[in-house]
Design a protein around this motif. Structure first.
Motif, short mmCIF file in Angstrom:
data_model
loop_
_atom_site.label_atom_id
_atom_site.label_comp_id
_atom_site.label_asym_id
_atom_site.label_seq_id
_atom_site.Cartn_x
_atom_site.Cartn_y
_atom_site.Cartn_z
N HIS A 1 0.85 -1.19 0.00
CA HIS A 1 0.00 0.00 0.00
C HIS A 1 0.88 1.23 0.00
CE1 HIS A 1 -3.58 -2.31 1.13
NE2 HIS A 1 -2.78 -2.98 1.95
N LYS A 2 0.19 2.35 -0.14
CA LYS A 2 0.85 3.63 0.13
C LYS A 2 0.20 4.22 1.37
CE LYS A 2 0.29 5.20 -4.16
NZ LYS A 2 0.44 6.04 -5.38
N LEU A 3 1.01 4.80 2.21
CA LEU A 3 0.46 5.44 3.42
C LEU A 3 0.44 6.93 3.18
CD1 LEU A 3 -0.48 5.15 6.38
CD2 LEU A 3 1.91 5.43 7.04
N TYR A 4 -0.79 7.49 3.13
CA TYR A 4 -0.93 8.94 2.94
C TYR A 4 -1.12 9.60 4.30
CZ TYR A 4 -1.79 8.73 -2.14
OH TYR A 4 -1.67 8.55 -3.48
N THR A 5 -0.42 10.69 4.48
CA THR A 5 -0.70 11.53 5.63
C THR A 5 -1.47 12.73 5.12
OG1 THR A 5 1.34 10.80 6.65
CG2 THR A 5 0.31 12.76 7.58
N VAL A 6 -2.69 12.89 5.64
CA VAL A 6 -3.61 13.88 5.10
C VAL A 6 -3.90 14.94 6.16
CG1 VAL A 6 -5.91 14.26 4.13
CG2 VAL A 6 -4.65 12.15 3.60
N GLN A 7 -3.74 16.20 5.77
CA GLN A 7 -4.07 17.30 6.68
C GLN A 7 -5.51 17.72 6.42
OE1 GLN A 7 -1.92 17.99 8.92
NE2 GLN A 7 -0.18 16.94 7.98
N VAL A 8 -6.33 17.64 7.48
CA VAL A 8 -7.74 18.00 7.35
C VAL A 8 -7.94 19.37 7.98
CG1 VAL A 8 -10.11 17.36 7.91
CG2 VAL A 8 -8.39 15.58 7.46
N PRO A 9 -8.31 20.39 7.18
CA PRO A 9 -8.50 21.73 7.74
C PRO A 9 -9.84 21.80 8.47
CG PRO A 9 -8.97 21.76 5.40
CD PRO A 9 -8.59 20.35 5.74
N GLY A 10 -10.07 22.87 9.18
CA GLY A 10 -11.33 23.02 9.88
C GLY A 10 -11.11 23.86 11.11
N LYS A 11 -12.15 23.91 11.97
CA LYS A 11 -12.00 24.65 13.21
C LYS A 11 -10.90 24.03 14.07
CE LYS A 11 -16.33 25.49 14.19
NZ LYS A 11 -17.51 25.25 15.07
N MET A 12 -10.86 22.68 14.07
CA MET A 12 -9.79 21.96 14.75
C MET A 12 -9.05 21.12 13.71
SD MET A 12 -11.64 20.71 18.23
CE MET A 12 -10.21 20.07 19.03
N PRO A 13 -7.93 21.63 13.17
CA PRO A 13 -7.23 20.89 12.10
C PRO A 13 -6.77 19.53 12.62
CG PRO A 13 -6.29 23.09 12.44
CD PRO A 13 -7.21 22.84 13.58
N MET A 14 -6.82 18.51 11.74
CA MET A 14 -6.47 17.16 12.14
C MET A 14 -5.51 16.56 11.13
SD MET A 14 -10.23 15.71 13.08
CE MET A 14 -10.79 15.89 11.42
N THR A 15 -4.81 15.53 11.57
CA THR A 15 -3.98 14.74 10.66
C THR A 15 -4.54 13.33 10.62
OG1 THR A 15 -2.08 16.03 11.32
CG2 THR A 15 -1.64 13.98 10.18
N VAL A 16 -4.82 12.83 9.42
CA VAL A 16 -5.35 11.48 9.28
C VAL A 16 -4.42 10.71 8.36
CG1 VAL A 16 -7.27 10.10 8.41
CG2 VAL A 16 -7.73 12.27 9.57
N ARG A 17 -4.08 9.50 8.78
CA ARG A 17 -3.24 8.67 7.93
C ARG A 17 -4.08 7.54 7.35
NH1 ARG A 17 2.43 7.25 9.86
NH2 ARG A 17 1.39 5.96 11.41
N SER A 18 -3.86 7.26 6.08
CA SER A 18 -4.73 6.33 5.38
C SER A 18 -3.90 5.42 4.48
CB SER A 18 -5.73 7.12 4.54
OG SER A 18 -6.38 6.26 3.65
N LEU A 19 -4.28 4.11 4.45
CA LEU A 19 -3.64 3.18 3.53
C LEU A 19 -4.39 3.22 2.21
CD1 LEU A 19 -2.76 0.05 5.67
CD2 LEU A 19 -1.19 1.69 4.63
N ILE A 20 -3.69 3.52 1.14
CA ILE A 20 -4.30 3.75 -0.16
C ILE A 20 -3.73 2.72 -1.12
CG2 ILE A 20 -4.51 5.45 -2.03
CD1 ILE A 20 -5.89 6.39 0.47
N PRO A 21 -4.56 2.15 -2.01
CA PRO A 21 -4.04 1.19 -2.99
C PRO A 21 -2.95 1.81 -3.85
CG PRO A 21 -6.43 1.24 -3.03
CD PRO A 21 -6.01 2.33 -2.11
N LEU A 22 -2.01 0.97 -4.30
CA LEU A 22 -0.87 1.47 -5.08
C LEU A 22 -1.32 2.16 -6.36
CD1 LEU A 22 1.72 -1.43 -4.77
CD2 LEU A 22 1.76 0.80 -3.66
N SER A 23 -2.50 1.72 -6.89
CA SER A 23 -2.94 2.24 -8.19
C SER A 23 -3.31 3.71 -8.12
CB SER A 23 -4.15 1.42 -8.67
OG SER A 23 -5.12 1.42 -7.64
#
Lengths: 302, 373
Positions: B320-342
């Protein structure tokens, strides 16, 4: 034959770096020893008015007839055997105790080394007084305890005098052995003892099957050092008894000293030195052989 | 294979568990990691792993079971018998040490024989038992070698052989794989699993490696700071972590923890509001949502995303690929997600969906799990 230029160059540099040490050893060891060998083939004493006369091996022949030489050889052997024997037993005991963790271990360790750190001549003087027949503390204690009625002349009796110098030597050099063995003990992993306990071993079994075999390299080294030193013992006995009473504590070193410095018999003195030297070398070679074997064993590769 | 020969000969008729640890405590010992009020039972044939970070007390527990440490309070029972006051040699346990603790001056044969000789087992029996174990583990060529002449993997096998030959009531293993290189570790791990599955006696295994714990065990005890956090099957530990510590410690890449504002009925997630499951009712102002990266997936066409954000880091993990995603908003968050290679990463905002049944809710203050399933 290696053609590797780097290896060749390193080898050359290696020799270059060792050379000064080699020259020094040649100068201070090989030359004097060779000189002693050479001189032992000559007669050079008051009888020859201190001029050298070649006599071949006659100095060695004289030695076989020399009762005093054999007596000092015996004395040296007795002293060496008993002092090293007790030093080893006590030293091992002290090392085992110091290897345990307890409150104040650091202080005890330091105190335990003290006898070894003090100058032998001073220690010998102190022991001479301790064993003094009139003012000595040993007699005082024994008298007070009521164990004896009159003071014992410790250094005046042949057997007791030998006992006294051995006692003093044991007191002084036990720390040397215990420090050496302590270093060895600390290199034995605690895991081995725990595994052995789980295997069902008693402390005594662990001592015999784990401690002793793994400590063998240090034991051989300690015994080797102590043997060489005890065999050449001079200062302690020279101060305490001067070889007396009646030659009962005279060791080979003391005899050589007298032969050369007092009787000015240089040729015969040299022959005595050579014989002592060869004996020492023999024992050291044998010990070195055992040392290598025990090391390989303890490392677990042989 | 002579597996049956390795099983303990004596029949266990008692109903008592093979190993029981009752309110075990180790405190006030300056050189030992403390253990607080630990209760465990291990049945015959079970493989229990003590899992936790270094300094969590797992090794202390093992050493107390072995008798190498004395508990401040509590009891250790083997086959129903209280052995708390017995010395290690009287407990009929066998242990593999992290360092293997092979006797360096003895041959492999003598290392294996040591425990039997010390227990005065007849010489003929000793040789028979050694032959069984050596057949089983394939150690024939090594019998006359010394440990110094063995590779790491071979030493490990000899250490295992030394315990198997004893036919103990309990096997104890203290991080037995940590001195092996990664590839070898995987092989040996599989081998260990097979090997101990054929044994009757239970195994207590200490490790800080969650993969070892998950693959080997029938039961995992997660420890932290001397306290038992959770005692459960590996599956339950993974799917139903008892608290935030367990959830974060087990699983790689680590679970996402999002601390969200909460009004008792619903939470604010990014720019959206989401209802709380009915069994998760809390008066707290905040609640922690936990979701593993493998349960965060890309939103399909037309599906409304749980969160939306920008990718700040892409790590290739092979499968897989591991994405680190920054989620903006009133309380910004970091979410990590396993994404298919494709999937190809672009600068456009990425839309992510949290798989609903894989969401864990934790009390924001105590870290305790709030949802039941």
């Amino acid at each position: 034959m290696t053609k590797d230029i780097i290896v060749q160059r390193e080898r050359r540099v290696g020799w270059l770096l060792v050379l000064p040490a080699l020259l020094l050893l040649l100068g201070v060891f090989a030359y004097p020893i060779g000189q002693a060998f050479w001189q032992s083939l000559f007669n050079q004493n008051l009888g020859t008015q201190l001029t050298s006369e070649f006599t071949g091996l006659s100095n060695y022949a004289r030695m076989t007839q020399d009762g005093r030489f054999w007596q000092t050889m015996w004395n040296t052997s007795v002293f060496t055997f008993f002092s090293v024997f007790f030093e080893f037993l006590l030293g091992l005991g002290v090392a085992l105790v110091l290897n345990q963790s307890f409150r104040g271990r650091g202080i005890v360790r330091t105190v335990a080394i003290l006898p070894w750190a003090l100058p032998t001549a001073l220690i010998a003087l102190a022991w001479t007084w301790i064993f003094n027949d009139q003012y000595g503390i040993v007699n005082d204690i024994l008298l007070r305890l009521g164990l004896i009625q009159t003071g014992i002349n410790w250094l005046g009796n042949p057997t007791l005098a030998m006992g006294a110098v051995i006692f003093a030597d044991v007191w002084k050099t036990t720390p040397f052995i215990s420090i050496l063995l302590l270093a060895g003990l600390q290199s034995i992993s605690e895991d081995l003892y725990e595994a052995h306990r789980i295997d069902g071993a008693s402390p005594w079994q662990s001592f015999r099957q784990i401690t002793l075999p793994l400590l063998m390299p240090q034991i051989v080294i300690a015994l080797l050092f102590r043997f060489a030193q005890a065999f050449g013992i001079f200062d302690l006995i020279a101060v305490m008894t001067g070889g007396g009473p009646g030659g009962a504590t005279e060791t080979v070193s003391l005899y050589i000293y007298s032969t050369v410095m007092r009787y000015l018999d240089f040729g015969y003195g040299a022959a005595l030195v050579v014989v002592t030297f060869v004996l020492l070398i023999l024992v050291v070679a044998i010990a070195a052989f055992f040392l290598n074997r025990s090391r390989a064993k303890a490392r677990g590769v042989n | 294979m002579t597996q049956t020969d390795l099983k303990p000969t004596q029949a266990h008729t008692t109903n008592a568990p093979a190993l029981e640890v009752r309110s075990l405590n180790k405190t006030f010992a300056p050189t030992v990691v403390p253990v607080k009020n630990l209760n465990l039972t291990v049945e015959r044939g079970e493989f229990l792993t003590l899992l936790g970070p270094s300094g969590c007390g797992k090794s202390t527990v093992l050493r107390m079971i072995a008798g190498l440490e004395h508990p401040t309070k509590g009891q250790v029972l083997i086959d129903g018998e209280d052995v708390t006051r017995l010395s290690p040699s009287d407990r009929n346990i066998a242990m593999v040490f992290q360092s293997y603790a092979l006797y360096p001056h003895m041959t492999v044969h003598d290392n294996i024989a040591s425990g039997l000789k010390l227990r005065r087992i007849p010489k003929g029996d000793i040789e028979d038992r050694i032959r069984d174990v050596v057949d089983f583990l394939g150690l024939h060529e090594l019998l006359n070698r010394k440990p110094g002449q063995l590779s790491g993997g071979q030493r490990q096998r000899v250490a295992v052989a030394r315990t198997l030959v004893r036919r103990p009531s309990v096997f104890l293993l203290d991080e037995p794989l940590s001195n092996l290189d990664a590839l070898l570790r995987e092989n040996v791990r599989a081998e260990l699993k097979q090997l101990f599955e054929s044994q009757q006696a239970p195994v207590v295994y200490v490790t800080h490696d969650q993969v070892e714990a998950m693959t080997l065990s029938s039961k995992v005890a997660v420890l932290n700071e001397g306290y038992l956090q959770q005692l459960d099957t590996p599956e339950r530990i993974y799917t139903h972590p008892a608290n935030r510590f367990v959830a974060g410690f087990v699983g790689s890449p680590q679970m996402n923890f999002l601390t969200l504002p909460c009004d008792g009925q619903s939470v604010t997630l990014g720019n959206r509001r989401a209802p709380l499951p009915t069994e998760v009712r809390t008066d707290a102002k905040e609640i922690t949502l936990g979701i593993r990266p493998e349960h965060v997936r890309l939103a399909r066409e037309g599906e409304s995303p749980t969160v939306e954000g920008t990718v700040s880091l892409v790590e290739h993990l092979g499968m897989h690929k591991l994405y680190t995603v920054q989620v903006p908003g009133k309380m910004p968050m970091t979410v990590r997600s396993l994404i298919p290679l494709s999937h190809t990463h672009s600068d456009r905002p990425i839309k992510l969906v949290f798989s609903g049944n894989a969401i864990h809710w934790f009390d924001a203050e105590t870290g305790d799990r709030l949802n039941q399933d």
